[in-house]
Enzyme design. Sequence first.
Site, PDB file in Angstrom:
ATOM      1  NE  ARG A 162      11.626  19.887  33.423  1.00 39.18           N
ATOM      2  CZ  ARG A 162      11.350  20.567  34.532  1.00 39.18           C
ATOM      3  NH1 ARG A 162      12.196  21.486  34.970  1.00 39.18           N
ATOM      4  NH2 ARG A 162      10.244  20.320  35.209  1.00 39.18           N
ATOM      5  CB  SER A 232       5.965  18.070  32.372  1.00 36.77           C
ATOM      6  OG  SER A 232       5.781  18.431  33.698  1.00 36.77           O
ATOM      7  CD  GLU A 327      10.054  18.148  30.757  1.00 37.08           C
ATOM      8  OE1 GLU A 327       9.101  18.794  31.228  1.00 37.08           O
ATOM      9  OE2 GLU A 327      10.731  17.355  31.414  1.00 37.08           O
TER      10      GLU A 327
HETATM   11  N1  EPU Z   1      -2.786  24.586  36.286  1.00 40.43           N
HETATM   12  C1  EPU Z   1      -4.010  24.710  35.665  1.00 40.43           C
HETATM   13  N2  EPU Z   1      -4.795  23.604  35.560  1.00 40.43           N
HETATM   14  C2  EPU Z   1      -4.434  22.403  36.101  1.00 40.43           C
HETATM   15  C3  EPU Z   1      -3.180  22.281  36.743  1.00 40.43           C
HETATM   16  C4  EPU Z   1      -2.370  23.398  36.819  1.00 40.43           C
HETATM   17  O1  EPU Z   1      -4.375  25.763  35.191  1.00 40.43           O
HETATM   18  O2  EPU Z   1      -5.215  21.461  35.990  1.00 40.43           O
HETATM   19  C5  EPU Z   1      -1.927  25.789  36.386  1.00 40.43           C
HETATM   20  C6  EPU Z   1      -2.074  26.418  37.751  1.00 40.43           C
HETATM   21  O3  EPU Z   1      -2.140  27.802  37.584  1.00 40.43           O
HETATM   22  C7  EPU Z   1      -0.777  26.073  38.455  1.00 40.43           C
HETATM   23  C8  EPU Z   1       0.165  26.041  37.284  1.00 40.43           C
HETATM   24  O4  EPU Z   1      -0.571  25.446  36.225  1.00 40.43           O
HETATM   25  O5  EPU Z   1      -0.402  27.026  39.379  1.00 40.43           O
HETATM   26  C9  EPU Z   1       1.433  25.260  37.518  1.00 40.43           C
HETATM   27  O6  EPU Z   1       1.114  23.922  37.862  1.00 40.43           O
HETATM   28  P1  EPU Z   1       2.146  23.019  38.701  1.00 40.43           P
HETATM   29  O7  EPU Z   1       2.587  23.734  39.908  1.00 40.43           O
HETATM   30  O8  EPU Z   1       1.529  21.670  38.848  1.00 40.43           O
HETATM   31  O9  EPU Z   1       3.442  22.943  37.822  1.00 40.43           O
HETATM   32  P2  EPU Z   1       3.700  22.901  36.277  1.00 40.43           P
HETATM   33  O10 EPU Z   1       4.180  24.187  35.768  1.00 40.43           O
HETATM   34  O11 EPU Z   1       2.511  22.347  35.601  1.00 40.43           O
HETATM   35  C10 EPU Z   1       6.232  22.201  36.579  1.00 40.43           C
HETATM   36  C11 EPU Z   1       7.139  21.123  36.058  1.00 40.43           C
HETATM   37  C12 EPU Z   1       6.892  19.806  36.792  1.00 40.43           C
HETATM   38  C13 EPU Z   1       7.118  20.042  38.273  1.00 40.43           C
HETATM   39  C14 EPU Z   1       6.175  21.155  38.741  1.00 40.43           C
HETATM   40  C15 EPU Z   1       6.404  21.510  40.181  1.00 40.43           C
HETATM   41  C16 EPU Z   1       7.554  21.708  33.739  1.00 40.43           C
HETATM   42  C17 EPU Z   1       7.348  21.326  32.330  1.00 40.43           C
HETATM   43  N3  EPU Z   1       6.958  20.936  34.642  1.00 40.43           N
HETATM   44  O12 EPU Z   1       4.895  21.805  36.221  1.00 40.43           O
HETATM   45  O13 EPU Z   1       7.853  18.873  36.321  1.00 40.43           O
HETATM   46  O14 EPU Z   1       6.898  18.859  39.025  1.00 40.43           O
HETATM   47  O15 EPU Z   1       6.413  22.353  37.960  1.00 40.43           O
HETATM   48  O16 EPU Z   1       7.598  22.189  40.301  1.00 40.43           O
HETATM   49  O17 EPU Z   1       8.257  22.674  34.011  1.00 40.43           O
HETATM   50  C18 EPU Z   1       8.301  17.061  34.839  1.00 40.43           C
HETATM   51  O18 EPU Z   1       9.181  17.771  34.350  1.00 40.43           O
HETATM   52  O19 EPU Z   1       8.052  15.904  34.419  1.00 40.43           O
HETATM   53  C19 EPU Z   1       7.477  17.611  35.919  1.00 40.43           C
HETATM   54  C20 EPU Z   1       6.450  16.936  36.443  1.00 40.43           C
END
Ligand code: EPU
Length: 331
Positions: A162, A232, A327
């Site tokens: 990012r 995010s 972010e």
């Molecule tokens: N998780 C929890 N609790 C929850 C939800 C998630 O503990 O309620 C944990 C789980 O272990 C899960 C992990 O968080 O495996 C990761 O969650 P997720 O796959 O939803 O992805 P993220 O790391 O939260 C990132 C990006 C998103 C992108 C997703 C999918 C960032 C800041 N965000 O989120 O980007 O869509 O991966 O690739 O890196 C954005 O930038 O606006 C955005 C939505």
Amino acid sequence: MKISENISLLPYNTFGIDVKTRIFAEYSSVEELRELLVRYKNERILHIGAGSNLLFTGDFDGVILHSAMRRARCLNEDGDHVFIEADSGLVMDELISQLCDMGISGLENLSYIPGEVGASAVQNVGAYGVEVKDVIESVRTICVADGSERVFTNDECKYGYRDSIFKNELRGQYIVTHVTYRLNKHLEPKLDYGNLCSETGDNPSVMAIREAVIRIRKQKLPEVSELGSAGSFFKNPIVPRAQYEAIAKQYEKVPHFEQDGGIKIPAAWLIEQCGWKGKTIGGAQCYPKQPLVLVNTGSASPQDIISLAQSICDSVKEKFNIDIRPEVNYI
Ligand code: EPU
């Protein structure tokens, strides 16, 4: 070009914050952009895309620029690749939808991502195992100071998570006008992230991957047309291995991902452990289905969102001694 004075920014930020800008100027060509830069050379300037990564903290006393250049074209191709140049104001998902229709691969994992081409190249947006930098060949820009054109190669953009040169040492100095993507004629599926593989089935087409990504996003993330948010709100932190190991001793099954320079622990998990999921401050809420996202339940003031974000950061710091950083850009 279209210039408006004292208008509400409500249609221009996905958080749904109703503040004003003194001037809003939209241009339809690089020549018009140059004219605007000369006309407003002594003003505070902010260039926005779809406003999907911004938090306006109050009225903007300056000039907001927006690109209404919204075309894409094929520059050239070789045996395996197609080089597509897109204008900065084209909505990312419109581009991706057209590419998937044509069976061109490379951006399908970013389906349904909010935002426009120019801002996404500044922010290096990413989702489901792909970052836009993976397929960016070059970025065409205009220098704010003198209107000259400068083309940045992918390397020169200094992309990170990012992050890019346009957010750091060259912040505010160049305006992205066009992005060239190096895309694949033959599908090279990237299905390693989370449950993407089980959603797509075997040997998916580009369109099947797009549809799977859209299904997953719709399950987890709020529709900005229904509930204001900036996706995010925080970046996922990367911590030293020793710190992760200390946390893993205390908590069962800490989700984590090996990264260069440490271990990434999802901010969503840290925030959930601190009990913030679904909690509100004023009209701002920590989204129950994905606590990494903060939403405007309808009446949030910028201060509500700032207070919620700060309280979450403070809790995570206190409980885990980890700094999670927004972010989203505060304006
Ligand atoms: N998780 C929890 N609790 C929850 C939800 C998630 O503990 O309620 C944990 C789980 O272990 C899960 C992990 O968080 O495996 C990761 O969650 P997720 O796959 O939803 O992805 P993220 O790391 O939260 C990132 C990006 C998103 C992108 C997703 C999918 C960032 C800041 N965000 O989120 O980007 O869509 O991966 O690739 O890196 C954005 O930038 O606006 C955005 C939505």
